[in-house]
Design an enzyme around this catalytic site. Structure first.
Site, PDB file in Angstrom:
ATOM      1  N   ASP A   1      38.970  44.354 -15.091  1.00  0.00           N
ATOM      2  CA  ASP A   1      39.772  43.144 -15.251  1.00  0.00           C
ATOM      3  C   ASP A   1      39.226  42.284 -16.376  1.00  0.00           C
ATOM      4  OD1 ASP A   1      41.756  41.284 -14.784  1.00  0.00           O
ATOM      5  OD2 ASP A   1      40.725  40.313 -13.105  1.00  0.00           O
ATOM      6  N   LEU A   2      39.252  42.822 -17.584  1.00  0.00           N
ATOM      7  CA  LEU A   2      38.757  42.089 -18.739  1.00  0.00           C
ATOM      8  C   LEU A   2      39.806  41.048 -19.137  1.00  0.00           C
ATOM      9  CD1 LEU A   2      36.427  41.878 -20.762  1.00  0.00           C
ATOM     10  CD2 LEU A   2      37.660  43.482 -22.223  1.00  0.00           C
TER      11      LEU A   2
END
Length: 247
Positions: free
Chosen positions: A166-167
């Site tokens: 989940d960048l």
């Protein structure tokens, strides 16, 4: 150096850094009621600050999202202790810290088993005086120099073979010294270098920047920020590949 130790409990186990804690952490380290302060930053349901023998930490209770949350808000299928989300994230952070990356220090992970399901918590070291990339953009402080440092940080992460699940603009922190930190490695894992997953990480970050209105704030945002980030990223990744080839 992190000295990871496992302390069995009647209903599960605690994985902790013995070099930081000494003895196994007490239950209070994992209790939101004992948290020093609420801190709604990152992660589902936010996180909280806790005071521990290892210093101030960030407590996160693992919660489900999407459709799965309708059936169970925070219970996961038991597949073995080392396959729990808390233990896997702790171990991944250990690996990345040993590789010299700027990621939070894993302090303690707790798993509580309930038959075929479990609940989990993770405490990581607080990154002091840090702001998220989203906050920095909102304040109008994001420039090409910061973009380049973020691109380099992501290149180092990918060069180490780490995929971030989940960048986004809330999981990139900038501290008072200007150091770029990457946080929240839940579901992250080590993978063989490949253009596909690396570009997916970058695309996710770009979508999050659009979501927080970066382009609306500045019509030239891509040219002023995103393109320098990509240029630094690709230069850093190429440099890491060259270094690996010389070994």
């Amino acid at each position: 150096m992190i000295d990871a130790q496992v302390q069995p409990m009647p209903d599960g186990a605690v994985l902790y850094d013995a070099a930081a804690f000494g003895a196994a952490p007490q239950a209070a380290c994992f209790e939101p009621a004992a948290a020093a302060a609420a801190w709604p930053r990152g992660g589902r349901g936010g996180v909280a600050l806790v005071d521990t023998p290892a210093g101030r930490g960030v407590l996160r209770h693992y919660r489900r999202g999407g459709l799965a949350a309708r059936f169970s808000a925070d219970r996961y299928l038991w597949l073995g202790l080392e396959r729990t989300r808390a233990f896997r994230e702790f171990r991944l952070l250990m690996h990345l810290r040993a590789a010299g990356l700027a990621v939070p220090a894993p302090l303690a992970a707790r798993v509580q088993r309930e038959g075929l399901r479990y609940r989990a918590d993770l405490v990581t070291g607080l990154i002091a005086d840090a702001r998220t990339l989203a906050e920095t953009i909102h304040d109008g402080r994001a420039d090409g120099d910061l973009a380049a440092r973020i691109g380099q940080a992501i290149a180092r992460l990918h060069g180490a073979g780490c995929w971030h699940a989940d960048l986004n603009a809330h999981n990139v922190l900038i501290d008072a010294t200007g150091t770029v930190w990457l946080i929240d490695f839940d579901r992250g894992r080590l993978r063989a270098p490949a253009l596909g997953w690396q570009q997916q990480n970058l695309a996710r970050l770009h979508r999050s920047l659009e979501k927080i209105g970066a382009r609306r704030q500045s019509a030239a945002f891509d040219a002023r920020f995103w393109h320098p980030l990509l240029a630094a990223y690709h230069a850093g990744l190429a440099g890491a590949a060259t270094t690996r080839g010389l070994r």
